[in-house]
Design an enzyme around this catalytic site. Structure first.
Site, PDB file in Angstrom:
ATOM      1  N   SER A 184      40.056  -0.588 -36.091  1.00  0.00           N
ATOM      2  CA  SER A 184      38.778  -0.015 -36.519  1.00  0.00           C
ATOM      3  C   SER A 184      38.993   0.962 -37.658  1.00  0.00           C
ATOM      4  O   SER A 184      39.657   1.988 -37.508  1.00  0.00           O
ATOM      5  CB  SER A 184      38.087   0.704 -35.357  1.00  0.00           C
ATOM      6  OG  SER A 184      36.985   1.428 -35.881  1.00  0.00           O
ATOM      7  N   HIS A 197      37.968  -4.116 -38.314  1.00  0.00           N
ATOM      8  CA  HIS A 197      36.705  -3.799 -37.653  1.00  0.00           C
ATOM      9  C   HIS A 197      35.992  -2.685 -38.431  1.00  0.00           C
ATOM     10  O   HIS A 197      36.568  -1.644 -38.724  1.00  0.00           O
ATOM     11  CB  HIS A 197      37.018  -3.350 -36.222  1.00  0.00           C
ATOM     12  CG  HIS A 197      35.835  -3.195 -35.338  1.00  0.00           C
ATOM     13  ND1 HIS A 197      35.207  -4.263 -34.719  1.00  0.00           N
ATOM     14  CD2 HIS A 197      35.161  -2.078 -34.924  1.00  0.00           C
ATOM     15  CE1 HIS A 197      34.208  -3.806 -33.963  1.00  0.00           C
ATOM     16  NE2 HIS A 197      34.153  -2.497 -34.076  1.00  0.00           N
ATOM     17  N   HIS A 208      30.548  -4.375 -37.085  1.00  0.00           N
ATOM     18  CA  HIS A 208      29.856  -4.002 -35.851  1.00  0.00           C
ATOM     19  C   HIS A 208      28.695  -3.074 -36.204  1.00  0.00           C
ATOM     20  O   HIS A 208      28.903  -1.913 -36.553  1.00  0.00           O
ATOM     21  CB  HIS A 208      30.891  -3.302 -34.937  1.00  0.00           C
ATOM     22  CG  HIS A 208      30.329  -2.781 -33.656  1.00  0.00           C
ATOM     23  ND1 HIS A 208      31.023  -1.885 -32.847  1.00  0.00           N
ATOM     24  CD2 HIS A 208      29.159  -3.029 -33.013  1.00  0.00           C
ATOM     25  CE1 HIS A 208      30.304  -1.613 -31.771  1.00  0.00           C
ATOM     26  NE2 HIS A 208      29.169  -2.281 -31.851  1.00  0.00           N
ATOM     27  N   MET A 252      25.863  -0.773 -35.343  1.00  0.00           N
ATOM     28  CA  MET A 252      25.239   0.075 -34.312  1.00  0.00           C
ATOM     29  C   MET A 252      24.022   0.710 -34.953  1.00  0.00           C
ATOM     30  O   MET A 252      23.971   1.915 -35.227  1.00  0.00           O
ATOM     31  CB  MET A 252      26.255   1.126 -33.830  1.00  0.00           C
ATOM     32  CG  MET A 252      27.327   0.508 -32.932  1.00  0.00           C
ATOM     33  SD  MET A 252      28.786   1.542 -32.769  1.00  0.00           S
ATOM     34  CE  MET A 252      29.680   1.010 -34.213  1.00  0.00           C
ATOM     35  N   ASP A 278      35.862  -3.493 -27.194  1.00  0.00           N
ATOM     36  CA  ASP A 278      35.877  -2.380 -28.156  1.00  0.00           C
ATOM     37  C   ASP A 278      35.735  -1.038 -27.461  1.00  0.00           C
ATOM     38  O   ASP A 278      34.723  -0.766 -26.823  1.00  0.00           O
ATOM     39  CB  ASP A 278      34.707  -2.604 -29.137  1.00  0.00           C
ATOM     40  CG  ASP A 278      34.641  -1.568 -30.250  1.00  0.00           C
ATOM     41  OD1 ASP A 278      35.563  -0.741 -30.389  1.00  0.00           O
ATOM     42  OD2 ASP A 278      33.634  -1.616 -31.003  1.00  0.00           O
TER      43      ASP A 278
HETATM   44  C1  DX5 Z   1      32.746   3.064 -31.115  1.00  0.00           C
HETATM   45  C2  DX5 Z   1      33.219   2.010 -32.076  1.00  0.00           C
HETATM   46  C3  DX5 Z   1      34.633   1.614 -31.883  1.00  0.00           C
HETATM   47  C4  DX5 Z   1      35.625   2.716 -32.141  1.00  0.00           C
HETATM   48  C5  DX5 Z   1      36.907   2.379 -31.434  1.00  0.00           C
HETATM   49  O1  DX5 Z   1      31.392   3.249 -31.298  1.00  0.00           O
HETATM   50  O2  DX5 Z   1      32.432   0.853 -31.923  1.00  0.00           O
HETATM   51  O3  DX5 Z   1      34.941   0.488 -32.689  1.00  0.00           O
HETATM   52  O4  DX5 Z   1      35.891   2.917 -33.498  1.00  0.00           O
HETATM   53  O5  DX5 Z   1      37.752   3.476 -31.539  1.00  0.00           O
HETATM   54  P1  DX5 Z   1      38.861   3.748 -30.445  1.00  0.00           P
HETATM   55  O6  DX5 Z   1      39.803   2.591 -30.478  1.00  0.00           O
HETATM   56  O7  DX5 Z   1      39.494   5.020 -30.935  1.00  0.00           O
HETATM   57  O8  DX5 Z   1      38.184   3.899 -29.129  1.00  0.00           O
HETATM   58 ZN    ZN Z   2      33.123  -1.006 -32.959  1.00  0.00          ZN
END
Ligand code: DX5
Ligand code: ZN
Length: 217
Positions: A8, A33, A66, A68, A175
């Site tokens: 990510s 990501h 992704h 959100m 994720d």
């Molecule tokens: C959270 C994101 C994740 C995040 C994962 O809202 O969708 O993709 O960046 O980060 P880690 O691996 O640190 O939990």
């Molecule tokens: Zn994510």
């Protein structure tokens, strides 16, 4: 299926985004990501189109985007223009999830649907046919560096069974809060792909950490 690791970029150094993208480009990770947050669907704002550009320029790997954001159907086309190879929308955010997935596919990229920790996998019944990927959140979306929610493992197993029964070949990606400490559990439960932000970028040697996540047993 071959395991996939999708680092990510939310945990990358934004002052050195090109450098960090090239580092991942030179690693064994197959995807990158990209976490887009609007401050409405989640209580945080990350980045949008202009920040995706230097990432797209610095790698030919799969950009796993992704979203959100609320009303994702308004923006999917622009994310494809910005270079997304996979566009994932939250089923909690889209008024017509199947229609949204179909419009993503029509744009010529892979369509993903994501569910939050509190959303049961059953909502994906009848949706898998339109989804190339399911992104199961194992933390509350909004922030990197959170702790993996243990009940996610049972959800991964249930979803694995659903996908295999449906026979849609939908990729199961997980994720949030994944590291070398629990990646084996996540893969064993049936994940095809994992996202790792802080575990990769917080490691002394991110490239070696990716290798480790791919080969963990
Ligand atoms: C959270 C994101 C994740 C995040 C994962 O809202 O969708 O993709 O960046 O980060 P880690 O691996 O640190 O939990
Ligand atoms: Zn994510």
């Amino acid at each position: 299926m071959q395991r996939i690791v999708s680092p990510s970029m939310l945990s990358a150094d934004f002052g050195n985004l090109e450098r960090d993208t090239k580092m991942i480009d030179g690693s064994a990770a197959q995807w990158l990501h990209i976490d887009v947050m609007d401050g409405v669907f989640v209580p945080n704002i990350s980045f949008g189109f202009p920040v995706m550009k230097p990432v797209r320029r610095a790698t030919r790997k799969v950009l796993d985007v992704h979203l959100m954001i609320v009303e994702p159907e308004r923006y999917v086309e622009r994310f494809v223009e910005a270079g997304a190879d996979i566009v994932t929308v939250h089923c909690e955010a889209a008024a017509d999830i199947r229609g949204c997935l179909r419009s993503i596919r029509r744009l010529g990229v892979r369509a993903g649907v994501s569910i939050k920790p509190a959303t049961p996998v059953g909502v994906l019944d009848g949706v898998l046919e339109d989804a190339d990927l399911v992104l199961l959140m194992s933390v509350e979306p909004g922030f990197g560096g959170q702790k993996y929610i243990p009940s996610s493992t049972a959800k991964i197993r249930d979803l694995r069974r659903m996908i295999d029964l449906a026979g849609t070949g939908t990729i199961l990606e997980v994720d949030g809060g994944i590291s070398a400490a629990n990646a084996a559990e996540v893969f064993a439960a049936g994940a095809d792909a994992i996202v790792a932000g802080s575990a990769v970028f917080g490691a002394e040697n991110p490239v070696a950490e990716i290798e480790k996540l791919l080969n963990i047993r």
